[in-house]
Design a protein around this motif. Structure first.
Motif, mmCIF file in Angstrom:
data_model
loop_
_atom_site.group_PDB
_atom_site.id
_atom_site.type_symbol
_atom_site.label_atom_id
_atom_site.label_comp_id
_atom_site.label_asym_id
_atom_site.label_seq_id
_atom_site.Cartn_x
_atom_site.Cartn_y
_atom_site.Cartn_z
ATOM 1 N N CYS A 161 0.836 -1.195 0.000
ATOM 2 C CA CYS A 161 0.000 0.000 0.000
ATOM 3 C C CYS A 161 0.876 1.252 0.000
ATOM 4 O O CYS A 161 1.809 1.373 0.779
ATOM 5 C CB CYS A 161 -0.930 0.030 1.200
ATOM 6 S SG CYS A 161 -1.855 1.576 1.269
ATOM 7 N N THR A 220 -0.563 4.497 -0.039
ATOM 8 C CA THR A 220 -1.330 5.678 0.339
ATOM 9 C C THR A 220 -0.924 6.221 1.720
ATOM 10 O O THR A 220 -0.169 5.578 2.447
ATOM 11 C CB THR A 220 -2.831 5.356 0.203
ATOM 12 O OG1 THR A 220 -3.027 4.675 -1.035
ATOM 13 C CG2 THR A 220 -3.682 6.597 0.198
ATOM 14 N N LEU A 221 -1.464 7.401 2.033
ATOM 15 C CA LEU A 221 -0.929 8.223 3.125
ATOM 16 C C LEU A 221 -0.688 7.509 4.460
ATOM 17 O O LEU A 221 0.416 7.575 5.005
ATOM 18 C CB LEU A 221 -1.816 9.462 3.317
ATOM 19 C CG LEU A 221 -1.283 10.503 4.295
ATOM 20 C CD1 LEU A 221 0.090 11.009 3.874
ATOM 21 C CD2 LEU A 221 -2.258 11.670 4.415
ATOM 22 N N SER A 222 -1.720 6.840 4.992
ATOM 23 C CA SER A 222 -1.545 6.259 6.336
ATOM 24 C C SER A 222 -0.411 5.249 6.344
ATOM 25 O O SER A 222 0.357 5.158 7.305
ATOM 26 C CB SER A 222 -2.837 5.595 6.805
ATOM 27 O OG SER A 222 -3.888 6.520 6.775
ATOM 28 N N CYS A 223 -0.301 4.468 5.276
ATOM 29 C CA CYS A 223 0.786 3.490 5.202
ATOM 30 C C CYS A 223 2.124 4.187 4.975
ATOM 31 O O CYS A 223 3.131 3.823 5.589
ATOM 32 C CB CYS A 223 0.515 2.463 4.106
ATOM 33 S SG CYS A 223 -0.753 1.279 4.605
ATOM 34 N N CYS A 243 -4.636 2.614 -1.184
ATOM 35 C CA CYS A 243 -5.231 2.230 0.115
ATOM 36 C C CYS A 243 -5.996 0.907 0.101
ATOM 37 O O CYS A 243 -6.953 0.730 -0.620
ATOM 38 C CB CYS A 243 -6.146 3.341 0.614
ATOM 39 S SG CYS A 243 -6.922 2.965 2.197
ATOM 40 N N LEU A 244 -5.563 -0.003 0.952
ATOM 41 C CA LEU A 244 -6.164 -1.338 1.025
ATOM 42 C C LEU A 244 -7.210 -1.443 2.139
ATOM 43 O O LEU A 244 -7.630 -2.532 2.503
ATOM 44 C CB LEU A 244 -5.070 -2.388 1.231
ATOM 45 C CG LEU A 244 -4.161 -2.618 0.014
ATOM 46 C CD1 LEU A 244 -2.962 -3.485 0.382
ATOM 47 C CD2 LEU A 244 -4.935 -3.273 -1.128
ATOM 48 N N ALA A 245 -7.611 -0.297 2.671
ATOM 49 C CA ALA A 245 -8.653 -0.269 3.710
ATOM 50 C C ALA A 245 -8.242 -1.067 4.952
ATOM 51 O O ALA A 245 -9.015 -1.848 5.483
ATOM 52 C CB ALA A 245 -9.998 -0.739 3.160
ATOM 53 N N SER A 246 -7.009 -0.870 5.360
ATOM 54 C CA SER A 246 -6.554 -1.455 6.621
ATOM 55 C C SER A 246 -5.549 -0.493 7.243
ATOM 56 O O SER A 246 -4.522 -0.898 7.787
ATOM 57 C CB SER A 246 -5.932 -2.825 6.371
ATOM 58 O OG SER A 246 -5.628 -3.436 7.608
ATOM 59 N N CYS A 247 -5.853 0.800 7.161
ATOM 60 C CA CYS A 247 -4.897 1.859 7.483
ATOM 61 C C CYS A 247 -4.486 1.866 8.952
ATOM 62 O O CYS A 247 -3.443 2.416 9.305
ATOM 63 C CB CYS A 247 -5.489 3.214 7.124
ATOM 64 S SG CYS A 247 -6.611 3.144 5.717
ATOM 65 N N VAL A 283 0.535 -1.855 5.294
ATOM 66 C CA VAL A 283 -0.014 -3.161 4.952
ATOM 67 C C VAL A 283 0.403 -3.593 3.547
ATOM 68 O O VAL A 283 0.694 -2.770 2.683
ATOM 69 C CB VAL A 283 -1.545 -3.223 5.096
ATOM 70 C CG1 VAL A 283 -1.973 -2.970 6.517
ATOM 71 C CG2 VAL A 283 -2.219 -2.265 4.140
ATOM 72 N N GLY A 338 -7.829 6.019 4.753
ATOM 73 C CA GLY A 338 -8.045 6.298 6.166
ATOM 74 C C GLY A 338 -9.243 5.560 6.734
ATOM 75 O O GLY A 338 -9.475 5.592 7.939
HETATM 76 S S1 FES Z 1 -3.418 3.812 3.514
HETATM 77 FE FE1 FES Z 1 -2.625 1.822 3.405
HETATM 78 S S2 FES Z 1 -4.341 0.650 3.918
HETATM 79 FE FE2 FES Z 1 -5.182 2.633 3.859
#
Ligand code: FES
Lengths: 161, 449
Positions: free
Chosen positions: A81, A83-86, A122-126, A131, B92
């Motif tokens: 992943c 995206t931001l949180s990851c 984003c894999l929806a496990s932020c 992840v 998120g």
């Molecule tokens: S940002 Fe990685 S799972 Fe949502």
């Protein structure tokens, strides 16, 4: 095209789920990709004939959705992943670690054909970032050490084959 | 003030030891009793309960569910479809995954009640392509429910029939937009449709009236039908009824999911008490409160809001109650409930470059301002991060972002420009100083782009 009998059976079943055959385009692409590893050009024509639509209607779908691929990939698919949180928790480093382990670059098949490493969104496990999905399985909190460990596992499994 | 206790309604059994996702476990915990009662009532009564409850959609927009159902064209003579939007993709956000994996029957029961209330004969669960296990679990659960007479022909002997099928997406974020989702379910590219005339309630799937509801929303429907709309309004705050699941990610000690009565907890309580505050030695810098398209908030800023009686009150970021309306009044949104936290180690230009890369990748491409604008915002911010910042970049970014919203078919135009607009408004100095500061900046320990 050489589809397994089980795949053909699932294809005929899933078409009955919809009042309009065209709706089965995505399910059929999934089934074929699961069977063959990718969606060859022939499959586009085959699906079009099956669903009574034009090949272009299938082509435009294959090229729109990121999960469908028109070329074969490595035996295992490592999706990190991006995206931001990851990323905040080190996702870019995790991806680099996998690239190093398999001497490859994201988006490419590794030299030994064993893996393809990709960045995905984003894999929806932020909440358990970073992840990674390896084939169908989600792995959580994959820092560099865990990426190394997962890579070792993949290598060991490859040796056994 | 101490944070309130969690109030787990939807997540009552999530991660509960011994709780499994098969039907016997669900039934042992009282499962499908609500459906049994619901099918003996008049459908209109059920819709009335949902209207009374004030339930607002949990997917992002917060649109009242009862109103949505009320808009359905019931006179067209065409079948009415219900689609469960399980295409959880807003960065998120990670609540629906747990419901589908660990408590799928809760979703199926909520879906069947909603179908019965709206005289739906065919429902689809549109699940993210990246959740192959989730799809299998749901399929198994539907088969179990069918065998038990809760789904399919002649449900519970009432003569009412309704089928549910699982439909997998294939990695496109835009499928979360309901008209894009409908196109996708029809087997096409997920290009959203223009409204009017294509309001799903009138011209949805196969040009038939269609209801699209989020996973969490449908679970709430089950609770509402069980306890009554009135009881639901006792939870939460006026206009923000029920509970809300918050998904916290990023730089906090205890990221994760938390369910609270809507509006009863402040952002500060959530982050500092529930999630344990910032990582050791760090300070909170910014937070995105409702999924990555929500406008960012900067710690240290304050908001002056009007009270009903005309007086004003001033809120710090930490004081904002997590409800749809106050967050909107503070210039952002509750959205999907995804709270992304950034601490003082984060370079805001990099963070924005990361978000912009997401939106440019996910634009469906049919509207020029969005397709080109999202790409340029990504190109500019990425270039800045990679040492080629120009003095005019901040102004250029703002001008690109300002030309997208309101000029696109769907709300993605807004979603992709809000991050750039808000990052510039709140952290403009970091952007303006970038061209000068860049050469001396060391490479970051945690790259974001
Ligand atoms: S940002 Fe990685 S799972 Fe949502």
């Amino acid at each position: 095209m050489n589809l397994k009998p089980a795949t053909l059976q699932k294809i005929d079943e899933v078409i009955t789920h919809y009042p309009v055959k065209r709706s089965a385009t995505l399910p059929l692409l999934h089934l074929i990709q699961e069977d063959l590893g990718y969606v060859p050009e022939k499959a586009e024509e085959w699906i079009a004939a099956k669903l009574e639509i034009q090949p272009i209607n299938v082509y435009e779908v294959v090229t729109f959705y990121p999960m469908f691929r028109r070329k074969p990939i490595g035996r295992r698919h490592i999706k990190v992943c991006r995206t931001l949180s990851c990323a905040l928790m080190g996702g870019y480093k995790t991806c680099e670690q996998f690239e190093q382990e398999f001497n490859t670059h994201r988006g490419e098949v590794s030299p030994n054909g064993e893996v393809t490493v990709d960045f995905v969104e984003c894999l929806a496990s932020c909440g358990t970032a970073p992840v990674v999905m390896i084939d169908d399985d989600l792995h959580e909190k994959v820092d560099c050490a865990k990426a190394k460990q997962l890579s070792e596992q993949i290598k060991a499994e490859a040796k056994k084959r | 003030m101490a944070a309130p206790e969690q109030r787990r309604i939807i997540f009552a059994h999530i991660n509960e030891p011994g709780y499994s996702n098969d039907i016997s476990c669900y039934v042992r915990h009282g499962g499908y009793e609500v459906l049994k009662k619901a099918v003996t009532r008049k459908p209109e009564e059920l819709i009335e309960e949902v209207k009374k409850s004030g339930l607002r959609g949990r997917g992002g927009a917060g649109f009242p569910c009862g109103v949505k159902w009320g808009l359905v064209d019931r006179k067209s003579g065409k079948p009415i479809y219900l689609i469960v939007n399980a295409d959880e993709s807003e960065p998120g956000t990670f609540k629906d995954r747990y419901i589908m994996h660990q408590d799928p029957h809760q979703l199926i029961e909520g879906t069947m009640i909603s179908c019965f209330a709206n005289n739906v004969k065919q429902a689809y669960i549109y699940i993210r392509g990246e959740m192959p296990h989730g799809a299998r679990i749901l399929e198994k659960a539907i088969a179990e429910a069918r065998a038990a007479g809760f789904v399919g022909q002649n449900i519970l002997g009432t003569g009412y029939s309704c089928e549910i099928y699982v439909h997998r997406g294939a990695g496109a974020y835009i499928c979360g937009e309901e008209t894009g989702l409908i196109e996708s379910l029809e087997g096409k590219r997920a290009n959203p449709r223009i409204k009017p005339p294509y309001f799903p309630a009138v011209l949805g799937l196969y040009q038939c009236p269609t209801i699209v509801n989020n996973v969490e929303t449908l679970c709430h429907v089950k609770y509402i039908v069980e306890h009554g709309g009135e009881a639901f309004t006792k939870l939460g705050t006026p206009n923000n009824t029920g509970t809300r699941i918050f998904c916290v990610s990023g730089h906090v000690q205890r990221p994760g999911y938390y369910e609270f009565e809507a509006g009863k907890i402040t952002l500060g309580q959530l982050l500092n008490e529930v999630c344990g505050g910032p990582l050791p030695g760090r300070k909170f810098k910014a937070v995105i409160p409702g999924g990555s398209s929500a406008k960012i908030l900067r710690f240290g800023e304050t908001f002056t809001l009007k009270n009903k009686d005309g007086s004003t009150r001033t809120l710090a970021v930490e004081d904002i109650p997590m409800d749809f309306d106050t967050l909107a009044a503070c210039g952002t949104m509750g959205g999907s409930g995804g709270v992304i936290v950034m601490d003082d180690t984060v370079n805001m230009v990099e963070a924005l470059a990361n978000i912009n890369a997401f939106y440019s990748h996910e634009s469906c491409g049919q509207c020029t301002p969005c397709r080109e604008g999202s790409l340029w915002m990504k190109k500019i911010t990425t270039r800045m991060v990679h040492g080629n910042a120009r003095t005019e970049d901040a102004a250029l970014l703002k001008s690109v972002a300002d030309q997208i919203p309101g000029r696109t078919i769907c709300a993605f135009g807004e979603a992709c420009s809000w991050p750039t607009q808000s990052f510039l408004a709140k952290f403009g100095d970091e952007f303006k100083g970038y061209a000068e500061a860049k050469p001396t900046k060391p490479a970051p320990a945690t790259p974001l782009i």
